[in-house]
Write an enzyme that holds these catalytic residues in place. Structure first.
Site, short mmCIF file in Angstrom:
data_model
loop_
_atom_site.label_atom_id
_atom_site.label_comp_id
_atom_site.label_asym_id
_atom_site.label_seq_id
_atom_site.Cartn_x
_atom_site.Cartn_y
_atom_site.Cartn_z
CD GLU A 80 43.50 43.90 40.10
OE1 GLU A 80 43.89 44.67 39.22
OE2 GLU A 80 42.35 43.93 40.58
CB CYS A 143 44.29 44.47 47.26
SG CYS A 143 43.07 43.65 48.31
CG HIS A 163 40.92 42.83 43.68
ND1 HIS A 163 41.67 43.89 43.25
CD2 HIS A 163 40.79 42.99 45.03
CE1 HIS A 163 41.98 44.66 44.31
NE2 HIS A 163 41.46 44.13 45.39
#
Ligand code: PCA
Length: 201
Positions: A80, A143, A163
């Site tokens: 991410e 998250c 992720h």
């Protein structure tokens, strides 16, 4: 020796397990390069998870943080790039709560980038033939919340979020895209190896 905090999440929604939990626990107390990995599992609870994260950061004062979570439906491992200062979810968390456009942290900016060397990690993963990409959305669920908070609370240390897709355990129960757990573990190990060499900014 440096300390790297590695977090995973417990199972949530209709997922019977969470590979991020299994992988985080697999590395607990291991030495990777000149770093010691300390793993913690966070609850999928929008009130408890941030409190626990902040307590863990105070307790361990880690030199770097790698956070893991499940993104079922994705077909590759996702590094991410950015966390948003927003909570928006209709799938209830494990306490049964939903959110509509709330802030993760009042008064903080709208978005914070990962402070991990994401291009370097991605190219190491690709060299190791691990299917992975840089994602520009960590979602607006737990998250994203945890990634935003870790970056906001410890702005000067390398911290970022990965992720994970479903693994074979989840795919055996429900037909879906998956990456074998062994590949996911290899990816996390490679990321930790890079992080063990980093200095604080
Ligand atoms: N994945 C969820 C929260 C917990 C997890 O493992 C998410 O993507 O926000």
């Amino acid at each position: 020796m440096k300390t790297i905090l590695l977090t995973g999440f417990e199972a949530f929604a209709d997922h019977s397990s969470n590979p991020s939990q299994d992988i985080a626990l697999a590395f607990h107390d291991q030495e990777i390069g000149h770093a010691k990995v300390i793993s913690r599992i966070l609850p999928v609870d929008g009130n408890k998870a941030p409190k626990m994260l902040s307590e863990i950061l105070n307790e361990l004062e880690p030199d770097a943080v790698l956070m893991l979570g499940l993104a079922a439906g994705r077909s590759q491992i996702a590094l991410e790039r950015v966390a948003l200062n927003v909570l928006e979810y209709r799938t209830p968390d494990n306490a049964g709560a939903t959110r509509r456009g709330e802030r993760v942290l009042e008064g903080a900016g709208d978005a914070i980038f990962s402070s991990l060397p994401i291009s370097e990690i991605l190219s190491i993963w690709h060299d190791a033939r691990i299917p992975a990409y840089v994602s520009d959305s960590a979602g607006t669920y737990l998250c994203n919340q945890i990634m935003f908070l870790a970056r906001a609370l410890r702005p000067n240390i390398p911290a970022g979020f990965v992720h994970l897709p479903a693994d074979e355990t989840l795919a055996l129960r429900t037909v879906q895209a998956f990456v074998p757990l062994e590949f996911q573990i290899r990816a996390v190990r490679l990321a930790l190896e890079v992080m063990a060499t980093l200095n604080q900014s």
